[in-house]
Design an enzyme around this catalytic site. Sequence first.
Site, PDB file in Angstrom:
ATOM      1  CB  SER A  44      -0.866  -0.110   1.224  1.00 43.66           C
ATOM      2  OG  SER A  44      -1.935   0.733   0.921  1.00 43.66           O
ATOM      3  CG  ASP A 171      -5.085  -1.626   0.858  1.00 41.45           C
ATOM      4  OD1 ASP A 171      -3.999  -1.781   0.660  1.00 41.45           O
ATOM      5  OD2 ASP A 171      -5.726  -1.249   1.894  1.00 41.45           O
TER       6      ASP A 171
END
Length: 279
Positions: A44, A171
């Site tokens: 991320s 994600d």
Amino acid sequence: MLVPSHPTFALALGAGGARGLAHITVLETFDELGIRPVAIAGTSVGALVGAAYASGMDGRSIRELTLARLRDRKGAMVALFRARVRRAVDRVGRRNLFLFDGERLLDWLLPEDLPRNFEDLNVPLRIVATDYGARREAVFDTGALLPVIAGSIAIPGLLKPVRLNGRTLVDGGAVNPLPFDALKGRADVLVAVDVTGVRVGEPAGLPGRFDAMFATLQIMQAAIVAAKLENDPIPVVVRPPVDQYRVLDFLKARAILAAADTMKDGLKRDLERQLSRPR
């Protein structure tokens, strides 16, 4: 062949939204000690910062670029407007006004001369995303760089998933928020920067929709990290004191960096102890 007298280091940069700006302080500390990691892994926001560092930028340059981008509020709003997915509609037909294209945002956030492929980076980089269809992590270290970063940062409901080579990426923090295991066997010392954090204090009232969603994600990520480290401890885990900041507090970049800077001296001592160990 000459063998280095000091141990080698690999660096894992974790997920945590705006708290991940604290990664920059860690990079500056590495630079000040003359340590260059032999490998980097990122999830991320850690993938975003890690890619800039792996490209050859130093920590101070990354700080200057980040602050320049984020203090320009008009420029930030223009970038968000341009990155908005205008035709996004959810499954029940309601328009989603808050869905953004991560690759367009990266074009604004990252330096223009960032290499486009993993193979062109100065330091080997591994990025963790979540394979939505397979329900497991996907680790990338070859091929096109920007789509993989965009997939790794694709927070559900905020950034659109990325379709890459037949897989849908979201994600990476959903499966591996602190990807030190992606570096096993790559160096003598693993350093992992955990910015999942814990919320300080009880909120005055019920959290709003976005606060509840993002804080719940961070609670999940913190639980994953705690379980991983309990089963597989590593030499250096860095936890910058940025728990009070929320996932989307990017416009508080200067305050986040100032908070992280307070740990620099202690981190230097920890790294110097590792440097003094014979190989």
